[in-house]
Scaffold this motif. Structure first.
Motif, PDB file in Angstrom:
ATOM      1  N   LEU A  48       1.482   6.978  -6.757  1.00 15.33           N
ATOM      2  CA  LEU A  48       0.242   7.870  -6.964  1.00 15.33           C
ATOM      3  C   LEU A  48       0.668   9.341  -6.614  1.00 15.33           C
ATOM      4  CD1 LEU A  48      -2.696   5.825  -5.898  1.00 15.33           C
ATOM      5  CD2 LEU A  48      -2.051   6.363  -8.285  1.00 15.33           C
ATOM      6  N   SER A  49       1.526   9.623  -5.463  1.00 13.98           N
ATOM      7  CA  SER A  49       1.957  10.772  -5.113  1.00 13.98           C
ATOM      8  C   SER A  49       2.875  11.548  -5.970  1.00 13.98           C
ATOM      9  CB  SER A  49       2.545  10.721  -3.635  1.00 13.98           C
ATOM     10  OG  SER A  49       3.973  10.195  -3.631  1.00 13.98           O
ATOM     11  N   ARG A  50       3.653  10.838  -6.751  1.00 11.55           N
ATOM     12  CA  ARG A  50       4.807  11.277  -7.523  1.00 11.55           C
ATOM     13  C   ARG A  50       3.997  11.958  -8.793  1.00 11.55           C
ATOM     14  NH1 ARG A  50       8.712   6.724  -8.748  1.00 11.55           N
ATOM     15  NH2 ARG A  50       9.585   8.413 -10.164  1.00 11.55           N
ATOM     16  N   ASN A  51       2.710  11.298  -9.104  1.00 12.61           N
ATOM     17  CA  ASN A  51       1.994  11.940 -10.133  1.00 12.61           C
ATOM     18  C   ASN A  51       2.780  12.028 -11.666  1.00 12.61           C
ATOM     19  OD1 ASN A  51      -0.386  13.070 -11.244  1.00 12.61           O
ATOM     20  ND2 ASN A  51      -0.217  15.243 -10.331  1.00 12.61           N
ATOM     21  N   GLU A  63       3.835   1.534  -1.363  1.00 11.47           N
ATOM     22  CA  GLU A  63       4.357   1.928  -2.559  1.00 11.47           C
ATOM     23  C   GLU A  63       3.473   2.352  -3.675  1.00 11.47           C
ATOM     24  OE1 GLU A  63       6.976  -0.696  -5.873  1.00 11.47           O
ATOM     25  OE2 GLU A  63       5.931  -1.773  -4.337  1.00 11.47           O
ATOM     26  N   GLU A  64       2.108   1.749  -3.545  1.00 13.38           N
ATOM     27  CA  GLU A  64       1.179   2.228  -4.253  1.00 13.38           C
ATOM     28  C   GLU A  64       0.915   3.601  -4.032  1.00 13.38           C
ATOM     29  OE1 GLU A  64      -2.259  -0.329  -3.809  1.00 13.38           O
ATOM     30  OE2 GLU A  64      -1.165  -1.991  -4.775  1.00 13.38           O
ATOM     31  N   ASP A  65       0.828   4.153  -2.632  1.00 18.52           N
ATOM     32  CA  ASP A  65       0.630   5.635  -2.392  1.00 18.52           C
ATOM     33  C   ASP A  65       1.675   6.391  -2.807  1.00 18.52           C
ATOM     34  OD1 ASP A  65      -1.902   4.712  -1.233  1.00 18.52           O
ATOM     35  OD2 ASP A  65      -0.902   4.837   0.800  1.00 18.52           O
ATOM     36  N   HIS A  66       2.858   5.744  -2.933  1.00 24.12           N
ATOM     37  CA  HIS A  66       4.226   6.723  -3.220  1.00 24.12           C
ATOM     38  C   HIS A  66       4.170   6.880  -4.821  1.00 24.12           C
ATOM     39  CE1 HIS A  66       8.181   7.902  -3.787  1.00 24.12           C
ATOM     40  NE2 HIS A  66       8.388   6.997  -4.753  1.00 24.12           N
ATOM     41  N   GLN A  71       0.829  -1.087  -0.073  1.00 25.86           N
ATOM     42  CA  GLN A  71      -0.023   0.136   0.024  1.00 25.86           C
ATOM     43  C   GLN A  71       0.718   1.332   0.111  1.00 25.86           C
ATOM     44  OE1 GLN A  71      -3.287   0.165  -0.418  1.00 25.86           O
ATOM     45  NE2 GLN A  71      -2.778   2.446  -0.628  1.00 25.86           N
TER      46      GLN A  71
END
Length: 86
Positions: free
Chosen positions: A78-81, A73-76, A71
């Motif tokens: 997504l946060s890099r956009n 890693e996925e959040d990271h 989770q």
């Protein structure tokens, strides 16, 4: 084994005087000195490794639960956009 070393004139003169007073050679005096220094360094325990304090502003570092790595890693990602990365 023969080798050449360079020492100051004053040290050489003092060493020769000490060797003469001990009724020994300069070679024996130098070997004795080297043996003493080498035995001192080999007998001393190495200091234990100490990890540096990595706290931020005195706060404890909170480590996430390893079960949450996916989770995180996925959040990271997504946060890099980044365009083109889902």
């Amino acid at each position: 084994m023969k080798t050449t070393i360079e020492i100051s004139d004053a040290l050489f003169a003092t060493a020769k005087d000490v060797a003469r007073s001990r009724q020994t050679s300069l070679r024996a005096l130098v070997e004795e000195g080297l043996r003493r220094i080498l035995s001192e360094t080999s007998n001393q325990p190495k200091p234990a490794f100490k990890l540096k304090d990595a706290r931020v502003h005195g706060q404890e570092v909170l480590l996430p639960n390893p079960r949450d790595w996916q989770q995180l890693e996925e959040d990271h990602v997504l946060s890099r956009n980044i365009p083109g990365v889902p």
